[in-house]
Design an enzyme around this catalytic site. Structure first.
Site, PDB file in Angstrom:
ATOM      1  N   HIS A 100      -7.324  -5.182   9.849  1.00 24.49           N
ATOM      2  CA  HIS A 100      -7.013  -4.833   8.460  1.00 24.49           C
ATOM      3  C   HIS A 100      -5.676  -5.445   8.026  1.00 24.49           C
ATOM      4  O   HIS A 100      -4.776  -5.644   8.824  1.00 24.49           O
ATOM      5  CB  HIS A 100      -7.078  -3.316   8.201  1.00 24.49           C
ATOM      6  CG  HIS A 100      -5.972  -2.489   8.773  1.00 24.49           C
ATOM      7  ND1 HIS A 100      -6.193  -1.533   9.738  1.00 24.49           N
ATOM      8  CD2 HIS A 100      -4.653  -2.421   8.483  1.00 24.49           C
ATOM      9  CE1 HIS A 100      -5.051  -0.929  10.024  1.00 24.49           C
ATOM     10  NE2 HIS A 100      -4.097  -1.451   9.273  1.00 24.49           N
ATOM     11  N   ASP A 110       0.812  -1.223   0.000  1.00 30.21           N
ATOM     12  CA  ASP A 110       0.000   0.000   0.000  1.00 30.21           C
ATOM     13  C   ASP A 110       0.844   1.271   0.000  1.00 30.21           C
ATOM     14  O   ASP A 110       2.064   1.225   0.205  1.00 30.21           O
ATOM     15  CB  ASP A 110      -0.966  -0.012   1.198  1.00 30.21           C
ATOM     16  CG  ASP A 110      -0.308  -0.478   2.499  1.00 30.21           C
ATOM     17  OD1 ASP A 110       0.934  -0.497   2.561  1.00 30.21           O
ATOM     18  OD2 ASP A 110      -1.031  -0.827   3.435  1.00 30.21           O
ATOM     19  N   ASN A 131      -7.836  -3.519  13.947  1.00 31.18           N
ATOM     20  CA  ASN A 131      -9.216  -3.882  13.583  1.00 31.18           C
ATOM     21  C   ASN A 131      -9.236  -5.034  12.564  1.00 31.18           C
ATOM     22  O   ASN A 131     -10.254  -5.294  11.948  1.00 31.18           O
ATOM     23  CB  ASN A 131      -9.969  -2.660  13.029  1.00 31.18           C
ATOM     24  CG  ASN A 131      -9.291  -2.066  11.807  1.00 31.18           C
ATOM     25  OD1 ASN A 131      -8.299  -2.597  11.321  1.00 31.18           O
ATOM     26  ND2 ASN A 131      -9.826  -0.970  11.308  1.00 31.18           N
ATOM     27  N   GLU A 158      -9.779  -2.257   5.024  1.00 27.23           N
ATOM     28  CA  GLU A 158     -10.493  -2.004   6.273  1.00 27.23           C
ATOM     29  C   GLU A 158     -11.714  -2.917   6.396  1.00 27.23           C
ATOM     30  O   GLU A 158     -12.187  -3.471   5.399  1.00 27.23           O
ATOM     31  CB  GLU A 158     -10.951  -0.536   6.292  1.00 27.23           C
ATOM     32  CG  GLU A 158      -9.810   0.465   6.324  1.00 27.23           C
ATOM     33  CD  GLU A 158      -9.205   0.649   7.712  1.00 27.23           C
ATOM     34  OE1 GLU A 158      -9.239  -0.287   8.527  1.00 27.23           O
ATOM     35  OE2 GLU A 158      -8.694   1.757   7.967  1.00 27.23           O
TER      36      GLU A 158
END
Ligand code: GLP
Length: 245
Positions: free
Chosen positions: A138, A67, A136, A143
């Site tokens: 990811h 990313d 979380n 996400e």
């Protein structure tokens, strides 16, 4: 899924670096999928050390990163390109023409994502994909809620992720709101996947992602369906897993 229990962060880093170096030794012209974040830094440091000792050769390796922040240039200290250069690329004999990240400065998301997909396909896919794990669940910047069938795409970062990544920026306001990330489909196409996790703050998500139901609400849970995943985690990150691993 194979779990390797590490004593602590340093042990996790060495074990992960061993797996990455085995890949490079067995296939010198391999494609490595690389990750940023704090967790892989120790593994990169270890790889550099082995390179300096003459034990590793990166000259034929190609890399594609997961990313990049949208809007950050390569020379911006917070960009993932800068991170990779600082932690690995500038320290080993890799050909930088074969190190790829999404182009954060391409304002047109469609073009940026299409070009990155083309690059990943043109290098023939990823042999070994390194992943960290967000609080979380990811992976990359995928996400919760993201469809599992996506390739590279532009994401709006959750408040939680922006807060977690704030430590690298002057303030939360400086954390970009969007990023380009490989999609779950791309990640799942890698031949092998290596996940590194460290710290007690990841213990809950490790349990949910790898021992709970597979759900887009916890993107990393999809890894349970991949046939070659290795998880190297330290005691603290595994502290809430009661399963025998
Ligand atoms: C960022 C990165 C992810 C990384 C995650 C966890 O959001 N985009 O690729 O896995 O953070 O980072 P850390 O290892 O610092 O906990």
């Amino acid at each position: 899924m194979r779990f390797y229990r590490a004593k602590d962060y340093n042990d996790m880093s060495r074990k992960a670096a061993n797996i990455i170096s085995a890949q490079i030794i067995m296939k010198p012209q391999c494609v490595l999928g690389l990750a940023t974040g704090s967790t892989p830094i120790g593994a990169y440091r270890q790889l550099v050390e082995w390179y300096n000792k003459g034990d590793l050769d990166f000259s034929e390796v190609t890399t594609v990163n997961l990313d990049e922040y949208k809007g950050l240039a390569r020379d911006n200290r917070q960009s993932y390109y800068y991170f990779m250069n600082e932690n690995l690329f500038s320290k080993v004999n890799i050909d930088t023409d074969r190190t790829f990240l999404p182009d954060g400065m391409e304002a047109d998301s469609e073009i940026a994502c299409r070009k990155y997909n083309e690059i990943i396909h043109s290098v023939g896919g990823v042999d070994l994909q390194l992943l960290g794990l967000g609080h979380n669940g990811h992976i990359g910047f995928n996400e919760p809620g993201i469809a599992f069938e996506t390739e590279t795409h532009c994401v709006t970062l959750s408040e939680r992720t922006r807060k977690a990544n704030m430590r690298f920026f002057i303030s939360e306001d400086h954390v970009p709101r969007q990023a380009y990330t490989m999609g779950i489909k791309t990640i799942m196409s890698a031949h092998k996947i290596l996940v590194v996790v460290s710290g007690e703050d990841k213990a809950d998500i490790v349990r949910q992602a790898f021992f709970g139901p597979v759900t887009p609400q916890i993107p990393a849970s999809i890894l349970q369906l991949h046939n070659d995943v290795t998880i190297v985690a330290d005691e603290a990150a595994l502290s809430k897993c009661t399963e025998k691993i």
